[in-house]
Design an enzyme around this catalytic site. Structure first.
Site, PDB file in Angstrom:
ATOM      1  CD  GLN A 147      38.380  39.639  31.740  1.00 16.04           C
ATOM      2  OE1 GLN A 147      37.970  39.301  32.847  1.00 16.04           O
ATOM      3  NE2 GLN A 147      39.667  39.815  31.489  1.00 16.04           N
ATOM      4  CG  ASP A 148      32.179  37.905  33.567  1.00 19.55           C
ATOM      5  OD1 ASP A 148      33.120  38.658  33.916  1.00 19.55           O
ATOM      6  OD2 ASP A 148      31.780  36.970  34.268  1.00 19.55           O
ATOM      7  CE1 TYR A 150      33.321  45.990  37.108  1.00 18.55           C
ATOM      8  CE2 TYR A 150      31.547  47.362  36.213  1.00 18.55           C
ATOM      9  CZ  TYR A 150      32.902  47.123  36.422  1.00 18.55           C
ATOM     10  OH  TYR A 150      33.827  48.035  35.966  1.00 18.55           O
ATOM     11  CG  HIS A 151      30.821  39.043  40.490  1.00 18.87           C
ATOM     12  ND1 HIS A 151      30.896  38.999  41.853  1.00 18.87           N
ATOM     13  CD2 HIS A 151      32.091  39.230  40.030  1.00 18.87           C
ATOM     14  CE1 HIS A 151      32.160  39.146  42.228  1.00 18.87           C
ATOM     15  NE2 HIS A 151      32.905  39.299  41.134  1.00 18.87           N
ATOM     16  CG  PHE A 161      35.533  48.439  31.764  1.00 16.51           C
ATOM     17  CD1 PHE A 161      36.411  47.945  32.712  1.00 16.51           C
ATOM     18  CD2 PHE A 161      35.686  48.059  30.442  1.00 16.51           C
ATOM     19  CE1 PHE A 161      37.433  47.075  32.347  1.00 16.51           C
ATOM     20  CE2 PHE A 161      36.705  47.181  30.061  1.00 16.51           C
ATOM     21  CZ  PHE A 161      37.580  46.692  31.021  1.00 16.51           C
ATOM     22  CB  SER A 250      42.855  36.922  28.015  1.00 17.88           C
ATOM     23  OG  SER A 250      41.583  36.840  28.631  1.00 17.88           O
ATOM     24  CG  HIS A 265      41.326  43.688  32.841  1.00 19.01           C
ATOM     25  ND1 HIS A 265      40.911  44.297  34.007  1.00 19.01           N
ATOM     26  CD2 HIS A 265      40.189  43.396  32.146  1.00 19.01           C
ATOM     27  CE1 HIS A 265      39.599  44.354  34.009  1.00 19.01           C
ATOM     28  NE2 HIS A 265      39.127  43.815  32.899  1.00 19.01           N
ATOM     29  CB  SER A 267      42.106  43.960  37.063  1.00 23.29           C
ATOM     30  OG  SER A 267      42.309  43.333  38.308  1.00 23.29           O
ATOM     31  CB  SER A 270      46.935  42.895  35.106  1.00 23.27           C
ATOM     32  OG  SER A 270      45.652  43.460  34.835  1.00 23.27           O
ATOM     33  NE  ARG A 273      51.158  41.211  34.850  1.00 27.15           N
ATOM     34  CZ  ARG A 273      50.100  40.758  35.527  1.00 27.15           C
ATOM     35  NH1 ARG A 273      50.071  40.871  36.854  1.00 27.15           N
ATOM     36  NH2 ARG A 273      49.081  40.204  34.890  1.00 27.15           N
TER      37      ARG A 273
END
Length: 304
Positions: A147-148, A150-151, A161, A250, A265, A267, A270, A273
């Site tokens: 997605q974007d 790591y912050h 990743f 997504s 994902h 994470s 999730s 699932r």
């Protein structure tokens, strides 16, 4: 001692007799001699020309002539657009060159430039394009889309990743290691989260958004990066076949001429699932083998 020669006298230059250049034929020389001199002169010119031609042909054949031109183009563009790293991978620069000239990219450049003036942005400027250096465009076999970046400090370095050495693997990466341990025989999770070993085997580790503000996830979303990364996927789709796309989360879209493996994902929010047990890593290798490509050694995760 008197009469003894000085040491320097042994190294005095002996005057040479002047030698008439080949180009100067005496008018008193016989016609055959003048013809010989002129012939030797023409041969010398021809030999010099042939050497230059051979040198140019050698440069063209090994690609160095064109590579130098590309590198010069990149350096000039990096001076105009601060978001471009002068060390961006040449193969990707050529593939995305037209994108850098579009209005959206100019706006994106201005946005990132202003963001860096106001505060800390990750990854550092010289690591935003790491994915282009570690995985050349013509070597791509697998694409993992994130997605974007790591912050948090010292994490992001331009590969989705993946984290810099000396930083603990984040929860999502830990879950990736857990799945690998049950999916790939002999896999042992390393103590680091540096995934450069995958990239060098042809795994493109690409985030949809390439920069992020410190401690502010998705802060650079919808500023233009998505246009660029969509162009990356389109280029691969148009010029390659048999690439395996691992789409987790997504950011999944329809692909042609390729294999797409989708799941949630990794994470912790999730993973329960559908992430655990997806066996994407072994399925990926099976698809690569079916296409006559060398499978990925997911164990190959050196620190350097």
């Amino acid at each position: 001692m008197s009469g003894q020669k000085k040491l320097s006298s042994f190294f005095k230059t002996v005057p040479k007799k002047s030698k008439r250049p080949l180009s100067e034929a005496n008018e008193n020389d016989s016609p055959s001699k003048r013809q010989k001199v002129e012939g030797e002169k023409d041969k010398k010119i021809e030999d010099t020309s042939n050497k230059k031609a051979d040198s140019l042909q050698s440069s063209l054949s090994n690609g160095s002539f064109f590579e130098d031109n590309i590198k010069q183009e990149i350096v000039l563009l990096s001076k105009k657009l601060c978001v471009i790293d002068p060390n961006i991978g040449p193969s990707w620069y050529k593939a995305l060159k037209s994108e850098f000239k579009k209005p959206y990219f100019e706006k994106l450049n201005h946005f990132v430039e202003e963001e860096r003036k106001k505060g800390e942005v990750y990854p550092p400027t010289n690591q935003v394009w790491s994915w282009t250096r570690e995985c050349s465009m013509d070597k791509v076999k697998v694409v993992i889309l994130g997605q974007d970046p790591y912050h948090n400090p010292r994490q992001a370095h331009g590969l989705c990743f993946s984290v810099q050495l000396g930083v603990q693997p984040p929860p999502s990466l830990i879950n990736m290691y857990k799945e690998l341990e049950t999916d790939i025989e002999g896999f042992k999770a390393p103590k680091h989260g540096h995934l450069i070993g995958w990239a060098r085997q042809g795994v493109l580790l690409l985030n949809a958004v390439l920069t992020v503000k410190k401690n502010n996830p998705n802060s650079h979303k919808d500023q233009g990066w998505e246009n660029l990364t969509t162009a990356v996927i389109k280029y691969l789709n148009d010029h390659h076949r048999g690439i395996v796309f691992l789409l987790w989360g997504s950011y999944a879209q329809k692909k042609k001429k390729h294999h797409v493996l989708k799941t949630v994902h990794p994470s912790p929010l999730s993973a329960q699932r559908g992430w655990f047990g997806c066996k994407h890593f072994s399925k990926c290798n099976e698809l690569l083998k079916q296409n006559g490509k060398k499978p990925i050694d997911w164990n190959q995760l050196p620190e350097q």
